[in-house]
Design an enzyme around this catalytic site. Structure first.
Site, PDB file in Angstrom:
ATOM      1  CD  GLU A  80     -12.852  -2.961 -22.760  1.00 41.60           C
ATOM      2  OE1 GLU A  80     -12.073  -3.695 -23.379  1.00 41.60           O
ATOM      3  OE2 GLU A  80     -12.717  -2.664 -21.554  1.00 41.60           O
ATOM      4  CG  HIS A 129       9.809  -3.545 -28.317  1.00 43.46           C
ATOM      5  ND1 HIS A 129      10.758  -2.875 -27.590  1.00 43.46           N
ATOM      6  CD2 HIS A 129       8.649  -3.432 -27.614  1.00 43.46           C
ATOM      7  CE1 HIS A 129      10.204  -2.379 -26.497  1.00 43.46           C
ATOM      8  NE2 HIS A 129       8.923  -2.700 -26.479  1.00 43.46           N
ATOM      9  CB  VAL A 141     -17.035 -11.621 -19.298  1.00 45.63           C
ATOM     10  CG1 VAL A 141     -17.234 -13.131 -19.165  1.00 45.63           C
ATOM     11  CG2 VAL A 141     -17.157 -11.190 -20.750  1.00 45.63           C
ATOM     12  CE  LYS A 184      10.746  -4.877 -24.495  1.00 46.97           C
ATOM     13  NZ  LYS A 184      10.126  -6.206 -24.381  1.00 46.97           N
ATOM     14  CB  ILE A 224      -0.891 -10.014 -24.745  1.00 42.95           C
ATOM     15  CG1 ILE A 224      -1.635 -11.281 -25.192  1.00 42.95           C
ATOM     16  CG2 ILE A 224      -0.373  -9.236 -25.957  1.00 42.95           C
ATOM     17  CD1 ILE A 224      -0.848 -12.243 -26.036  1.00 42.95           C
ATOM     18  CB  SER A 263       5.967  -4.809 -31.236  1.00 41.46           C
ATOM     19  OG  SER A 263       6.435  -3.937 -30.247  1.00 41.46           O
ATOM     20  CB  CYS A 290      -1.443  22.582 -24.810  1.00 40.45           C
ATOM     21  SG  CYS A 290      -1.676  23.477 -23.271  1.00 40.45           S
ATOM     22  CB  CYS A 347      -9.395  22.371 -23.845  1.00 39.64           C
ATOM     23  SG  CYS A 347      -8.568  20.823 -23.472  1.00 39.64           S
TER      24      CYS A 347
END
Lengths: 423, 481
Positions: free
Chosen positions: B31, B49, B172, B250, B336, B342, B402, B442
């Site tokens: 990553e 969904h 990468v 959507k 993706i 979903s 909060c 905080c």
């Protein structure tokens, strides 16, 4: 810590401390202050600049010094307090639930509760500033804590959005620490802070204040690299072509303070949408009997001296309420106080001549800059006060004083109106 | 030599890692960011969904419906907040009503269960804050809301607990195919070798694909701006409310979040920059206006933050999950975009099925399939709280007022598998700093805990890795001490 107290005070900042001292001096021996931080004093602990206490002590103190005067009184008077303790809930029947490391979660039944939680700063999200969301953007108070308490500089090239007092103070503080404060942009056509802070924190250091300007873009994916500032028109929309880009590594936001009333709202206390604080009567009592409010949780103040004075009254009135057997004292019925034409709100919002002191200070703020205008007070339709003021601005609190005798003379008086008039 | 290297630790990479961790192979996830869930997976609608949107027969349709079915068990196993609150697609023009029926028919063909067309009256009864112009709605009871951070993080944690390696802060740069058929993955922190590579690089999936294949892919970044509203506004609607879909997606939805906020968004703007997650005034204005067309009186003055995410849109408008024809052993998970969140557990399965045909995947013994999330204090009774505080006093110390997040929760987030090392990492694992003051209160307190627990200097603490440092240096006064 005892299992129950007459008075529980939520917050150990300037309001909570002054309320506690006053309640004790009014003869109550059963008082508990609950404070979430590691020490008493609240936000004053990070306000290391001077200018506090001119009214209260007739001398110029720093924030910690001002707080210390009250803390010493709390210690001398032997008032109980709990640090590192977060109040989680307040019930309408004045049961306070709080939590800390040592005692766990506990409840304290009280005869009276004084709300003194202070306020918080408006965050970037609420301002809807477009652009990236990188590191290097702070509310002014958060940066003040990092610099003054933790001892770290957020950056060296600073832009400030909003001309609230903390932002102005931080402009000077960052400059003294070697940073370059490039500009202070203020959305409104007037400053939100005190005139003296504009002079002492900006003008004295040659920091430009751009009124009617705002941030329209933030650059920098990981860390802030630059902001774009543009002029806004009377509709607060950007004027195309006025954009100016400022490289910077820090953006401070000083765009308004919001009374911290989550506990009050969940207790069911009636709120004033203008102040963001509770609606209170002349005794600073909220819509919930026996729950009082003072300081910045009630309405945002300009000077801590007025917070202390207000909190003192809240403390005294809480004791009166308890001494009267936790009942409403001698009441003559409420007269409503209405803010109109330039006056945005009043604290208190009602007055009962049966309970009021000989003199009652009513505080308010104006919604715009007014020059050579009048503060007028009407008893029903009759104008009874008409005081000329050379200048009034939203950054400074205004006040009028009502006399008990004047009100007592008018048995049928139902409404007192405060308004700003041109002539 | 790794058996499988997965490029990308977003929800797709994490789902593939989660599924592959059941097998006795050596897997590594690479990553480029400092944490998992740092790209599109962190900035989306947080919706599971139902599956009526995607074209019949598409991979999107198949994996969405399957992913949706898997979600209850997955969320129970991994201790992730998930609520099946149902969704409504609202029609506000009479002449568009046939479009609702089309959507209904498509949903039925896709295998979505429980779909129902509602009359105007039924729709308004189900959701009183729908627009006065409402003419009807499609109700899908299987749609839900989820915490996307937790889903992503939990799957990665389980993979890590089962022995999957994670190389964070590793980008990468190139991929070479060796003579023996294995891959050399050249990164900014060194070289790795792998028999199989899974490309789950989100908006960079085309760049990674194009390193090994002559048949070039192209991903378009489709930016979506969102506003998140205060919990005071969280009850404005009780279902996920969509307008009728268009070619671009959507549309702007309005939905409660699993944590009780209200989310409004996204817009859809195609951009060139793969890192272009800046919001714009126009975008926020557009979503406000569009959301208002199907849900009335949204309290936009209660916005606590706005953000934008990038959909990885592939030119053919479907997921690409396949072995690349001219690069055997290299498996793409490209394009993706929604409904990727979903679909993610089903994507994990799909990739696993592809790999099964290529290699010998043998089930591991003693696979860890369950995980407990950060121990929450929210909703605990006073007795439970006191038991917890007695056991560990840090749970008595509220750090984020909060969201009422305690020091105990933050310490847990730091020291768990793939623990938080940044302020955003703590925020996504605990919600500290995610409330209405947006960490104004905080942040210094969280920095103190992070510094103490990980032995980091304040100067090294970042918001989200890279150059996102919070402070620059000591003040003059402190430096002179």
């Amino acid at each position: 810590m005892k299992n129950s107290y007459d008075i529980v005070i939520v917050g150990g900042g300037p309001a909570g401390l002054a309320a506690a001292v006053a309640a004790k001096e009014a003869g109550n021996d059963s008082i508990l202050i609950l404070e979430r931080d590691k020490e008493l004093g609240g936000i004053l602990n990070q306000c290391i600049h001077n200018g506090f206490g001119l009214h209260t002590f007739k001398e110029e103190l720093t924030g910690p010094e001002y707080a210390d005067r009250f803390k010493q009184r709390v210690f001398e008077l032997g008032i109980d307090y709990k640090l590192g303790t977060m109040v989680m809930n307040i019930d309408g029947d004045r049961t306070v639930t709080a939590m800390n490391r040592d005692d766990g979660m506990f409840t304290i039944p009280a005869k009276a509760v004084i709300l003194a939680m202070g306020c918080r700063e408006r965050a970037r999200g609420a301002l809807n500033i477009p652009g990236y969301r990188p590191a290097g953007i702070f509310s002014a108070g958060c940066a003040q804590r990092l610099v003054n308490i933790e001892g770290y500089m957020p950056g060296k090239e600073v832009v400030i959005l909003g001309s609230g007092d903390i932002g102005l103070i931080m402009a000077r503080r960052m400059t003294l620490e070697g940073a370059k404060v490039k500009v202070v942009a203020e959305l409104m056509p007037y400053s939100g802070g005190l005139k003296r802070n504009i002079v002492q924190c900006l003008d004295d250091y040659g920091i430009p204040l751009k009124l009617s300007h705002t941030v329209v873009d933030i650059e920098g994916k990981e860390h802030i690299k630059a902001v774009t500032i543009a002029e806004v028109g009377p509709d607060r929309k950007t004027v195309p072509g006025t954009e100016e880009r400022y490289t910077c590594d820090t953006l401070l936001l000083s765009c308004g303070l919001i009374p911290e009333n989550e506990l009050s709202v969940s207790a069911g206390i009636e709120m004033n949408p203008v102040t963001g604080g509770a609606v209170v009567n002349e005794s600073l009592e909220t819509s919930m009997p026996g729950i009082f409010a003072c300081g910045n949780v009630l309405h945002v103040h300009d000077l801590v001296d007025y917070v202390s004075e207000e909190a003192k009254r809240a403390g005294q009135n809480a004791v009166k309420y308890i001494n009267a057997g936790c009942r409403e004292g001698n009441t003559e019925g409420n007269i409503e106080i209405v803010a109109e034409s330039g006056a945005r709100y009043t604290v208190p919002k009602t007055v009962d001549t049966g309970r009021m002191e000989d003199l009652l200070t009513v505080r308010f703020r104006v919604g715009d800059v007014y020059k050579d205008s009048f503060v007028s007070v009407y008893f029903d339709d009759e104008r009874v006060m008409h005081n000329k003021k050379r200048i009034m601005s939203p950054g400074e609190m205004e006040q009028i004083v009502l006399k008990k005798n004047d009100l007592a003379d008018r048995k049928n008086l139902r409404k007192i109106t405060v308004k700003i008039e041109n002539e | 030599m790794y058996d499988v290297v997965i490029i990308g630790a977003g929800v797709t990479g994490a789902a593939v890692a989660w599924k592959l961790a059941e097998y006795d192979i050596k897997t590594c996830v690479i990553e480029k960011c400092s944490d998992v869930c740092e790209g599109t997976s962190k900035a989306n609608s947080a919706i599971i969904h139902a599956g009526y949107d995607a074209a019949v027969g598409s991979l999107k349709a198949k994996l969405n419906v399957r992913g949706n079915e898997m979600m209850d068990k997955l969320c129970e196993d991994l201790d992730i907040p998930f609520k099946r609150i149902g969704s409504l697609v609202v029609c506000i023009h009479k002449e568009a009503l046939p479009g609702l029926k089309e959507l209904y028919d498509r949903g039925v063909k896709n295998g979505v269960k429980g779909l129902k067309l509602l009359s105007k009256e039924e729709a308004l009864l189900t959701e009183p804050n729908l627009s006065d112009d409402t003419e009807g709605a499609l109700f899908a009871p299987s749609a839900g809301i989820i915490c996307p951070f937790e889903l992503n993080i939990a799957m990665a944690e389980v993979a890590a607990m089962n022995g999957t390696e994670f190389k964070l802060n590793t980008e990468v740069k190139d991929i070479k195919k060796d003579a023996d058929g294995s891959f050399r993955i050249i990164t900014d922190t060194g070289e790795l070798r792998a028999r199989y590579v899974v490309n789950a690089a989100g908006v960079y999936a085309d760049v990674i694909h194009n390193m090994v294949s002559a048949q070039k892919n192209h991903i378009t970044q489709r930016r979506g701006d969102y506003c998140l509203l205060d919990k005071q506004a969280g009850g404005h609607v009780s279902h996920v409310i969509f307008p009728q879909p268009t070619d671009l997606g959507k549309g702007v939805l309005v939905a409660p979040t699993v944590h009780g906020n209200l989310i409004v968004g996204p817009t859809a703007i195609d951009i060139e920059d793969k890192e272009g997650t800046a919001t714009t005034a126009e975008g926020i204005g557009e979503l406000t206006q569009k959301a208002g067309s199907h849900v009335k009186s949204i309290p936009m003055n209660k916005v606590i933050t706005s953000f934008s995410g990038l959909r990885a849109h592939e030119d053919n408008n479907d997921f690409i999950i396949e072995e690349v024809s001219d690069a055997p052993g290299f498996i793409d998970c490209a394009g993706i975009e929604s409904p990727g969140l979903s679909s993610c557990p089903a994507i994990g399965e799909e990739v696993c099925d592809i790999l099964k045909k290529l290699m010998n995947l043998k089930k591991k013994e003693n696979v860890i399939t369950k995980r407990k999330g950060v121990r929450r204090t929210e909703g605990l009774s006073a007795e439970e709280m006191n038991a917890l505080i007695k056991e560990n006093p840090a749970y008595g110390n509220v750090i984020c007022r909060c969201e009422s997040i305690t020091e105990g929760e933050i310490i847990d987030a730091i020291h768990r598998p793939l623990g938080a090392k940044t302020l955003d990492g703590i925020k996504r694992r605990t919600r500290a700093g995610m409330g209405r003051c947006q960490a104004g209160f905080c942040m210094p307190r969280t920095m103190e805990i992070l510094s103490r627990e990980l032995g980091m200097s304040y100067e090294d603490i970042t918001k989200s890795g890279g150059s996102s440092n919070i402070v620059l240096e000591r003040t003059k006064e402190e430096a002179e001490r």
